[in-house]
Design a protein around this motif. Structure first.
Motif, short mmCIF file in Angstrom:
data_model
loop_
_atom_site.label_atom_id
_atom_site.label_comp_id
_atom_site.label_asym_id
_atom_site.label_seq_id
_atom_site.Cartn_x
_atom_site.Cartn_y
_atom_site.Cartn_z
N LEU A 11 0.83 -1.20 0.00
CA LEU A 11 0.00 0.00 0.00
C LEU A 11 0.87 1.26 0.00
O LEU A 11 0.65 2.20 -0.77
N LEU A 12 1.88 1.27 0.87
CA LEU A 12 2.76 2.44 0.96
C LEU A 12 3.62 2.59 -0.29
O LEU A 12 3.84 3.71 -0.78
N GLU A 13 4.11 1.48 -0.81
CA GLU A 13 4.93 1.55 -2.02
C GLU A 13 4.13 2.12 -3.18
O GLU A 13 4.62 2.95 -3.96
N ALA A 14 2.88 1.72 -3.28
CA ALA A 14 2.02 2.25 -4.33
C ALA A 14 1.78 3.74 -4.15
O ALA A 14 1.56 4.47 -5.14
N GLY A 15 1.85 4.22 -2.91
CA GLY A 15 1.67 5.64 -2.63
C GLY A 15 2.96 6.45 -2.70
O GLY A 15 2.95 7.63 -2.37
N GLY A 16 4.05 5.81 -3.11
CA GLY A 16 5.30 6.54 -3.29
C GLY A 16 6.10 6.74 -2.03
O GLY A 16 7.05 7.55 -2.00
N VAL A 17 5.77 6.03 -0.94
CA VAL A 17 6.52 6.14 0.31
C VAL A 17 7.75 5.24 0.23
O VAL A 17 7.70 4.15 -0.35
N GLY A 18 8.85 5.69 0.83
CA GLY A 18 10.12 4.97 0.74
C GLY A 18 10.19 3.77 1.67
O GLY A 18 10.82 3.84 2.73
N VAL A 19 9.54 2.67 1.29
CA VAL A 19 9.54 1.46 2.11
C VAL A 19 10.32 0.37 1.38
O VAL A 19 10.57 0.45 0.18
N PRO A 20 10.72 -0.69 2.10
CA PRO A 20 11.44 -1.79 1.43
C PRO A 20 10.57 -2.47 0.38
O PRO A 20 9.37 -2.68 0.59
N HIS A 21 11.19 -2.83 -0.73
CA HIS A 21 10.49 -3.59 -1.76
C HIS A 21 10.62 -5.08 -1.45
O HIS A 21 11.71 -5.57 -1.13
N ILE A 22 9.50 -5.79 -1.49
CA ILE A 22 9.51 -7.22 -1.19
C ILE A 22 9.89 -7.98 -2.45
O ILE A 22 9.16 -7.99 -3.44
N ALA A 77 -9.22 11.72 21.20
CA ALA A 77 -8.59 11.06 20.06
C ALA A 77 -9.60 10.72 18.98
O ALA A 77 -9.36 10.93 17.78
N LEU A 78 -10.75 10.21 19.39
CA LEU A 78 -11.75 9.76 18.42
C LEU A 78 -12.44 10.91 17.70
O LEU A 78 -13.08 10.70 16.66
N ALA A 79 -12.32 12.12 18.24
CA ALA A 79 -12.92 13.29 17.60
C ALA A 79 -12.01 13.92 16.54
O ALA A 79 -12.43 14.83 15.84
N GLN A 80 -10.78 13.44 16.43
CA GLN A 80 -9.82 14.06 15.52
C GLN A 80 -9.98 13.57 14.09
O GLN A 80 -10.47 12.46 13.85
N PRO A 81 -9.53 14.39 13.11
CA PRO A 81 -9.51 13.93 11.72
C PRO A 81 -8.64 12.70 11.57
O PRO A 81 -7.62 12.56 12.27
N THR A 82 -9.01 11.80 10.67
CA THR A 82 -8.32 10.52 10.56
C THR A 82 -7.69 10.32 9.18
O THR A 82 -8.03 10.99 8.21
N GLY A 83 -6.78 9.38 9.15
CA GLY A 83 -6.09 9.01 7.93
C GLY A 83 -5.12 7.89 8.22
O GLY A 83 -5.27 7.15 9.20
N PHE A 84 -4.10 7.76 7.41
CA PHE A 84 -3.10 6.70 7.54
C PHE A 84 -2.21 6.98 8.75
O PHE A 84 -1.61 8.03 8.86
N ALA A 131 -0.95 10.81 3.02
CA ALA A 131 -1.78 10.96 1.82
C ALA A 131 -2.19 9.61 1.22
O ALA A 131 -3.04 9.56 0.33
N VAL A 132 -1.60 8.53 1.72
CA VAL A 132 -1.93 7.19 1.22
C VAL A 132 -3.34 6.81 1.70
O VAL A 132 -3.65 6.99 2.89
N PRO A 133 -4.20 6.30 0.84
CA PRO A 133 -5.55 5.90 1.26
C PRO A 133 -5.49 4.87 2.39
O PRO A 133 -4.72 3.91 2.33
N ALA A 134 -6.31 5.08 3.40
CA ALA A 134 -6.27 4.23 4.59
C ALA A 134 -7.53 3.40 4.77
O ALA A 134 -7.71 2.76 5.81
N ASP A 135 -8.41 3.38 3.77
CA ASP A 135 -9.71 2.71 3.92
C ASP A 135 -9.57 1.23 4.25
O ASP A 135 -10.44 0.66 4.93
N SER A 136 -8.50 0.59 3.77
CA SER A 136 -8.35 -0.85 3.97
C SER A 136 -7.73 -1.19 5.33
O SER A 136 -7.64 -2.38 5.68
N LEU A 137 -7.31 -0.20 6.08
CA LEU A 137 -6.65 -0.45 7.35
C LEU A 137 -7.66 -0.61 8.48
O LEU A 137 -8.75 -0.03 8.44
#
Length: 372
Positions: free
Chosen positions: A92-103, A209-216, A156-162
């Motif tokens: 998910l992060l790799e698709a969003g352009g974040v610098g994570v290890p490639h499997i 905490a639960l009243a705050q804006p959410t994301g990844f 900015a990575v979509p977090a709907d699946s988390l």
């Protein structure tokens, strides 16, 4: 330490790597030999890279055709570690352009994974190399700005699946404070009034905490989980240890970075970086508060939840898992939690309880209580 049994000669791991299970060691040797033919790794170069607070451990080995000339192997026994979240979040992060290890390879059944190497220097080690108490401010600033830029990209990575960072998860984390830190580490006996106070305080914290804006939410976006280039502090950072990511409050990861358990900064520096992140987040369209004062208050309350949890986790790591080194980091975490608890209405009893816990350190404390 020496190995407990031999592996195939073509894939003999370094002799200083300990294997408690000879059968797993043999399986690893066979798997490693296959990677030598597929990815050009050199099995004889295998050495320890790092271990973490879980049952995972990491090895590094030479691979001349890889971009850095090395690759990383994760050893995660399936009966103790579920790698599915790591794989899902990495993709998910790799698709969003974040610098994570490639499997590159994943043996799902055995729990072996071959990954790209993000380097040998953590953000923390790079700060230490520049002497973060007295070293070049420009170097530190460049590192933190790189971390902020990467965090904006991550959020900015979509977090709907988390999975959600919901009331139940927040509560489980907060419960670590009385279970491990207050009682088992500091030896306090909590009476009914104190437990009632904690329940009321935890309810306040969760509501905020639960009243705050959410994301990844990475959940451990700090100096030991970011990889840096000491030669270029402005270079993009690598991000690791993201498998526990959730969909939750967007202040959480910035707290992890700026109120790190391993580095402590004056509050004016924290504010400076927080403003810079907030401005970049707004420009990127992230759903942060419109007013920085509101954002800072959210940051503080989310930080309190994190630091109460971390006090419990560090106590558990020391007492249950024998990782006593985490006790050295408790004073920083306690300071963060106590400052916020002393600052906001409704948190005074918690601040006094934290004070009593530290006063009991090395002494005898049998009963603490509050009346309302």
């Amino acid at each position: 330490m020496t190995s407990t049994s031999s592996t195939p000669a073509s894939a003999s791991p370094a002799s200083d790597i300990h294997w408690a299970d000879p059968a797993r060691q043999q399986a690893f040797g066979i798997w490693l030999a296959a990677q030598a033919s597929r990815h050009g790794v050199q099995p004889d170069s295998l050495r320890s890279a790092s271990a973490d607070a879980s049952f995972r451990r990491y090895f590094r080995l030479d691979a001349p055709t890889a971009p850095r000339g090395t690759l990383i192997i994760m050893d995660a026994p399936p009966e103790k570690e579920d790698c599915h979240p790591f794989v899902a979040v990495a993709r998910l992060l790799e698709a969003g352009g974040v610098g994570v290890p490639h499997i590159l390879e994943w043996d799902e059944a055995q729990g072996f994974m071959l990954l790209s190497d993000l380097g040998q220097h953590t953000f923390l080690a790079t700060l230490e190399a520049t002497d973060y108490d007295h070293g070049p401010a420009s170097t530190n600033r460049a590192l933190y700005m790189s971390a902020i830029d990467e965090l904006v990209r991550l959020q900015a990575v979509p977090a709907d699946s988390l999975p959600p960072y919901d009331d139940a998860l927040l509560q489980r984390e907060l419960d670590l404070l009385p279970e491990w830190y207050l009682t088992q580490l500091r030896g306090l006996t909590l009476d009914d009034a104190t437990r009632t106070m904690l329940a009321q305080t935890f309810a306040l914290i969760k509501a905020e905490a639960l009243a705050q804006p959410t994301g990844f939410v990475h959940r451990d976006y700090h100096s030991r989980n970011l990889m840096a280039d000491p030669a270029d502090p402005k270079a993009r950072l690598g991000v690791i240890d993201f498998q526990d990511a959730v969909r939750g409050p967007l202040t959480y990861d910035l707290v992890s970075l700026l109120r790190d358990a391993y580095v402590i900064w004056d509050e004016d520096i924290q504010l400076d970086y927080a403003v810079r992140f907030w401005e970049k987040a707004r420009k990127a369209g992230l759903p942060v508060a419109d007013d920085f004062g509101d954002y800072w208050r959210q940051f503080e309350w989310m930080g309190l939840q994190r630091h109460l949890k971390v006090l419990g986790i560090f106590a558990r790591l020391a007492l249950r898992d024998g990782k006593r080194q985490y006790l050295d980091d408790i004073p920083r975490v306690w300071t963060y939690a106590h400052r916020v608890a002393s600052r906001y209405q409704g948190l005074g009893p918690l601040a006094r309880l934290l004070e009593q816990a530290e006063a009991a350190h090395g002494g005898t404390q049998t009963q603490v209580g509050y009346t309302f």
